[in-house]
Design an enzyme around this catalytic site. Structure first.
Site, PDB file in Angstrom:
ATOM      1  N   ALA A 273       0.961  -1.287   0.233  1.00 23.12           N
ATOM      2  CA  ALA A 273      -0.270   0.040   0.067  1.00 23.12           C
ATOM      3  C   ALA A 273       0.838   1.326  -0.103  1.00 23.12           C
ATOM      4  O   ALA A 273       0.960   2.230   0.749  1.00 23.12           O
ATOM      5  CB  ALA A 273      -0.837   0.046   1.369  1.00 23.12           C
TER       6      ALA A 273
ATOM      7  N   MET B 232       2.678  10.287   6.329  1.00 29.71           N
ATOM      8  CA  MET B 232       2.011   9.550   5.281  1.00 29.71           C
ATOM      9  C   MET B 232       2.381   8.045   5.987  1.00 29.71           C
ATOM     10  O   MET B 232       3.173   7.689   6.631  1.00 29.71           O
ATOM     11  CB  MET B 232       3.079   9.587   4.024  1.00 29.71           C
ATOM     12  CG  MET B 232       2.784  10.809   3.318  1.00 29.71           C
ATOM     13  SD  MET B 232       2.930  10.760   1.712  1.00 29.71           S
ATOM     14  CE  MET B 232       2.733  12.598   1.444  1.00 29.71           C
ATOM     15  N   SER B 233       1.241   7.470   5.795  1.00 29.96           N
ATOM     16  CA  SER B 233       0.855   6.135   6.441  1.00 29.96           C
ATOM     17  C   SER B 233      -0.015   5.256   5.544  1.00 29.96           C
ATOM     18  O   SER B 233      -1.021   5.830   4.978  1.00 29.96           O
ATOM     19  CB  SER B 233       0.462   5.976   7.704  1.00 29.96           C
ATOM     20  OG  SER B 233       0.074   4.899   8.334  1.00 29.96           O
TER      21      SER B 233
ATOM     22  N   ARG C 232      -2.043   3.348   6.475  1.00 29.67           N
ATOM     23  CA  ARG C 232      -3.400   3.183   6.956  1.00 29.67           C
ATOM     24  C   ARG C 232      -4.409   4.511   6.906  1.00 29.67           C
ATOM     25  O   ARG C 232      -5.603   4.428   6.999  1.00 29.67           O
ATOM     26  CB  ARG C 232      -3.372   2.872   8.653  1.00 29.67           C
ATOM     27  CG  ARG C 232      -3.089   1.327   8.912  1.00 29.67           C
ATOM     28  CD  ARG C 232      -2.916   1.341  10.395  1.00 29.67           C
ATOM     29  NE  ARG C 232      -2.329   0.179  10.832  1.00 29.67           N
ATOM     30  CZ  ARG C 232      -1.156  -0.245  11.252  1.00 29.67           C
ATOM     31  NH1 ARG C 232      -0.254   0.326  10.763  1.00 29.67           N
ATOM     32  NH2 ARG C 232      -0.966  -1.775  11.603  1.00 29.67           N
TER      33      ARG C 232
ATOM     34  N   HIS D 146       3.258   4.290  -0.597  1.00 28.53           N
ATOM     35  CA  HIS D 146       2.956   6.087  -0.472  1.00 28.53           C
ATOM     36  C   HIS D 146       4.288   6.820  -0.684  1.00 28.53           C
ATOM     37  O   HIS D 146       5.367   6.081  -0.898  1.00 28.53           O
ATOM     38  CB  HIS D 146       2.143   6.532   0.545  1.00 28.53           C
ATOM     39  CG  HIS D 146       2.729   6.094   1.932  1.00 28.53           C
ATOM     40  ND1 HIS D 146       3.991   6.567   2.406  1.00 28.53           N
ATOM     41  CD2 HIS D 146       2.113   5.181   2.880  1.00 28.53           C
ATOM     42  CE1 HIS D 146       4.073   5.920   3.803  1.00 28.53           C
ATOM     43  NE2 HIS D 146       3.089   5.032   3.758  1.00 28.53           N
TER      44      HIS D 146
ATOM     45  N   GLY E 183       6.224   7.882   1.262  1.00 27.17           N
ATOM     46  CA  GLY E 183       6.961   7.710   2.530  1.00 27.17           C
ATOM     47  C   GLY E 183       7.932   6.500   2.117  1.00 27.17           C
ATOM     48  O   GLY E 183       9.126   6.577   2.053  1.00 27.17           O
ATOM     49  N   HIS E 184       7.190   5.452   1.686  1.00 23.73           N
ATOM     50  CA  HIS E 184       7.916   4.367   0.927  1.00 23.73           C
ATOM     51  C   HIS E 184       8.935   4.879  -0.219  1.00 23.73           C
ATOM     52  O   HIS E 184      10.019   4.016  -0.185  1.00 23.73           O
ATOM     53  CB  HIS E 184       7.073   3.391   0.501  1.00 23.73           C
ATOM     54  CG  HIS E 184       6.105   2.703   1.462  1.00 23.73           C
ATOM     55  ND1 HIS E 184       4.670   2.930   1.634  1.00 23.73           N
ATOM     56  CD2 HIS E 184       6.283   1.854   3.001  1.00 23.73           C
ATOM     57  CE1 HIS E 184       3.997   2.345   2.553  1.00 23.73           C
ATOM     58  NE2 HIS E 184       5.182   1.883   3.255  1.00 23.73           N
TER      59      HIS E 184
ATOM     60  N   GLN F 279       2.999  -9.818  13.312  1.00 21.20           N
ATOM     61  CA  GLN F 279       3.258  -8.496  13.965  1.00 21.20           C
ATOM     62  C   GLN F 279       2.066  -7.754  14.269  1.00 21.20           C
ATOM     63  O   GLN F 279       1.823  -6.704  14.656  1.00 21.20           O
ATOM     64  CB  GLN F 279       4.105  -7.552  13.197  1.00 21.20           C
ATOM     65  CG  GLN F 279       3.803  -7.147  11.968  1.00 21.20           C
ATOM     66  CD  GLN F 279       4.624  -6.140  11.299  1.00 21.20           C
ATOM     67  OE1 GLN F 279       5.715  -6.757  10.778  1.00 21.20           O
ATOM     68  NE2 GLN F 279       4.791  -4.968  11.222  1.00 21.20           N
TER      69      GLN F 279
ATOM     70  N   ILE G 238       7.991  11.472   5.666  1.00 25.51           N
ATOM     71  CA  ILE G 238       7.623  12.345   4.725  1.00 25.51           C
ATOM     72  C   ILE G 238       6.014  12.561   5.209  1.00 25.51           C
ATOM     73  O   ILE G 238       5.475  11.693   5.631  1.00 25.51           O
ATOM     74  CB  ILE G 238       7.501  11.394   3.453  1.00 25.51           C
ATOM     75  CG1 ILE G 238       9.013  11.168   2.884  1.00 25.51           C
ATOM     76  CG2 ILE G 238       6.924  12.279   2.268  1.00 25.51           C
ATOM     77  CD1 ILE G 238       9.908  12.092   2.571  1.00 25.51           C
TER      78      ILE G 238
HETATM   79  N1  LIG Z   1       5.909   8.933   5.913  1.00 31.31           N
HETATM   80  C1  LIG Z   1       6.840   8.056   5.794  1.00 31.31           C
HETATM   81  N2  LIG Z   1       8.127   8.498   5.592  1.00 31.31           N
HETATM   82  C2  LIG Z   1       9.196   7.816   5.673  1.00 31.31           C
HETATM   83  N3  LIG Z   1       9.265   6.475   5.898  1.00 31.31           N
HETATM   84  C3  LIG Z   1       8.026   5.893   6.032  1.00 31.31           C
HETATM   85  C4  LIG Z   1       6.787   6.616   6.240  1.00 31.31           C
HETATM   86  N4  LIG Z   1       5.688   5.780   6.281  1.00 31.31           N
HETATM   87  C5  LIG Z   1       6.386   4.557   6.650  1.00 31.31           C
HETATM   88  N5  LIG Z   1       7.580   4.560   6.351  1.00 31.31           N
HETATM   89  C6  LIG Z   1       8.456   3.428   6.334  1.00 31.31           C
HETATM   90  O1  LIG Z   1       8.390   2.463   5.336  1.00 31.31           O
HETATM   91  C7  LIG Z   1       8.598   1.148   5.907  1.00 31.31           C
HETATM   92  C8  LIG Z   1       7.482   0.400   5.597  1.00 31.31           C
HETATM   93  O2  LIG Z   1       6.179   0.703   6.466  1.00 31.31           O
HETATM   94  P1  LIG Z   1       4.856   0.036   6.289  1.00 31.31           P
HETATM   95  O3  LIG Z   1       5.020  -0.673   5.014  1.00 31.31           O
HETATM   96  O4  LIG Z   1       4.393  -0.578   7.539  1.00 31.31           O
HETATM   97  O5  LIG Z   1       3.994   1.605   6.068  1.00 31.31           O
HETATM   98  P2  LIG Z   1       3.484   2.549   6.766  1.00 31.31           P
HETATM   99  O6  LIG Z   1       2.873   3.677   6.065  1.00 31.31           O
HETATM  100  O7  LIG Z   1       4.121   2.492   8.062  1.00 31.31           O
HETATM  101  O8  LIG Z   1       2.272   1.583   7.266  1.00 31.31           O
HETATM  102  P3  LIG Z   1       1.207   1.688   8.516  1.00 31.31           P
HETATM  103  O9  LIG Z   1       2.038   2.504   9.498  1.00 31.31           O
HETATM  104  O10 LIG Z   1      -0.179   2.025   8.336  1.00 31.31           O
HETATM  105  O11 LIG Z   1       1.488   0.195   8.797  1.00 31.31           O
HETATM  106  C9  LIG Z   1       8.861   1.291   7.229  1.00 31.31           C
HETATM  107  O12 LIG Z   1      10.528   1.573   7.477  1.00 31.31           O
HETATM  108  C10 LIG Z   1       8.274   2.729   7.468  1.00 31.31           C
HETATM  109  O13 LIG Z   1       9.038   3.188   8.774  1.00 31.31           O
HETATM  110  C1  LIG Z   2       9.510  -3.584   8.683  1.00 35.90           C
HETATM  111  C2  LIG Z   2       8.228  -4.142   8.323  1.00 35.90           C
HETATM  112  C3  LIG Z   2       8.282  -4.323   7.008  1.00 35.90           C
HETATM  113  C4  LIG Z   2       8.123  -5.721   9.030  1.00 35.90           C
HETATM  114  O1  LIG Z   2       7.198  -6.419   8.525  1.00 35.90           O
HETATM  115  C5  LIG Z   2       7.193  -3.511   8.870  1.00 35.90           C
HETATM  116  O2  LIG Z   2       7.200  -3.556  10.496  1.00 35.90           O
HETATM  117  C6  LIG Z   2       6.918  -2.038   8.528  1.00 35.90           C
HETATM  118  O3  LIG Z   2       6.657  -2.065   7.349  1.00 35.90           O
HETATM  119  O4  LIG Z   2       7.389  -1.226   9.250  1.00 35.90           O
HETATM  120  N1  BAL Z   3       5.048   0.510  10.045  1.00 37.69           N
HETATM  121  C1  BAL Z   3       4.423  -0.407  10.982  1.00 37.69           C
HETATM  122  C2  BAL Z   3       3.805  -1.627  10.835  1.00 37.69           C
HETATM  123  C3  BAL Z   3       2.620  -2.042  11.731  1.00 37.69           C
HETATM  124  O1  BAL Z   3       2.173  -1.044  12.224  1.00 37.69           O
HETATM  125  O2  BAL Z   3       2.447  -3.094  11.972  1.00 37.69           O
END
Ligand SMILES: Nc1ncnc2c1ncn2[C@@H]1O[C@H](COP(=O)(O)OP(=O)(O)OP(=O)(O)O)[C@@H](O)[C@H]1O
Ligand SMILES: CC(C)(CO)[C@@H](O)C(=O)[O-]
Ligand code: BAL
Length: 293
Positions: free
Chosen positions: A44, A196-197, A199, A46, A48-49, A73, A188
């Site tokens: 999913a 950005m997340s 969720r 965005h 940030g990734h 997790q 980000i």
């Molecule tokens: N806004 C962001 N800026 C920089 N890195 C991010 C951001 N959001 C997530 N990441 C990083 O991307 C990697 C994968 O995170 P993940 O796929 O869980 O996404 P997420 O947006 O954190 O999702 P959620 O918090 O909803 O689970 C992690 O290392 C996370 O810290």
């Molecule tokens: C590091 C990770 C991919 C492990 O499932 C997860 O916790 C995340 O997306 O932050």
């Molecule tokens: N980036 C966090 C992953 C989780 O909420 O499980």
């Protein structure tokens, strides 16, 4: 027409679904002394990734991204079942970014039966997220160890947004002597401050507006702290702001040492301090953090 087609598909990304496929594909790179950058994700995707991917592209010869919604997790079944999935869109974004490989394993490829391994990170996994998501960091520790063992990257990239995860993974890598450099990438944000997340897509339009309360409260607290404000009084004001917002429910709002996650009550005589917070906006639980000094 043909040129247009080629322009639309400029990069060839290879999708790997098994550990063996990753091993064979990356061995070829290692044999020719190419460095491997690894970005683990749960999909999913965005911006940030994509920022992690851009950082990886800048400092590694080849980039591999994993997309795996790791069941172990999740402490909440509904959170797991409703976790956003957008594989087709993700593959397109990664291809556009010039990623070389995508590791897309199934649950049975990653886990044969119940995972019995238990990881204990001392205070690091008992506080903040650990207090509200029992077993979460055990699941993260196990899956990150597996992924690092499968990919064996030179560098692996993680977001500062998951500050506690970063502290735990650094510790994991050090304690188990993984031969990898952990690179931490800044958070980000949307233009109104919301981190950005994945969720965030589950927020309805009204909740999306309310969700700025996390960043706004951290920014308010940081400003007050830097002007000499008392942490407990600041936290009271933040708690009241959340109390007055019916769609938001605060879980924690803490001042911590960024590396040890030890809770603090002042920013005097210390460096490396962050505010960490988690809150429900409607039914969606969000986390964020802000560095103070
Ligand atoms: N806004 C962001 N800026 C920089 N890195 C991010 C951001 N959001 C997530 N990441 C990083 O991307 C990697 C994968 O995170 P993940 O796929 O869980 O996404 P997420 O947006 O954190 O999702 P959620 O918090 O909803 O689970 C992690 O290392 C996370 O810290
Ligand atoms: C590091 C990770 C991919 C492990 O499932 C997860 O916790 C995340 O997306 O932050
Ligand atoms: N980036 C966090 C992953 C989780 O909420 O499980």
């Amino acid at each position: 027409m043909r040129l247009f087609y080629i322009f639309q598909n400029p990069i060839n990304v290879t999708i790997l679904r098994t550990k063996q496929a990753v091993k064979s594909a990356l061995q070829i790179l290692r044999n020719s002394q190419k460095t491997i950058g690894f970005v683990p994700t749960m999909g999913a995707l965005h911006k940030g990734h994509l920022s992690l991917v851009e950082n990886a592209k800048l400092s590694s010869d080849s980039v591999i991204v994993s997309i795996f919604v790791n069941p172990t997790q999740f402490n909440n079944k509904e959170d797991y079942e409703k976790y956003p999935i957008s594989i087709d869109e993700d593959l397109k974004l990664l291809e556009e970014k010039g990623v070389d490989f995508i590791f897309l394993p199934s649950v049975t490829e990653m886990y044969t039966g119940e995972s019995l391994l238990k990881m204990d990170f001392g205070n690091l996994d008992k506080t903040l997220e650990g207090s509200f998501r029992p077993g979460h960091f055990n699941g993260v520790g196990v899956v990150v160890s597996k992924l690092l063992n499968i990919v064996k990257p030179d560098k692996s990239y993680f977001g500062q947004k998951d500050l506690q995860q970063v502290a735990i993974i650094k510790r994991l890598v050090n304690d188990l002597s993984f031969d990898v450099e952990i690179v931490v990438v800044p958070t980000i944000r949307e233009s109104d401050g919301l981190a950005m997340s994945s969720r965030n897509v589950r927020l309805n339009p009204e909740e999306r507006l309310t969700a700025t309360i996390l960043y706004n409260c951290m920014f308010f607290a940081k400003t007050e702290l830097l002007q000499g404000g008392d942490w407990f009084e600041i936290r009271e004001k933040v708690a009241k702001r959340f109390y007055d917002e019916p769609k938001a429910r605060l879980e924690y709002f803490e001042l911590v040492n960024t590396d040890t996650l030890e809770k603090l009550s002042t920013i005097k005589y210390q460096l490396n301090i962050s505010i960490c917070t988690a809150a429900f906006i409607g039914e969606i639980r969000l986390i964020d953090n802000l560095s103070i000094v």
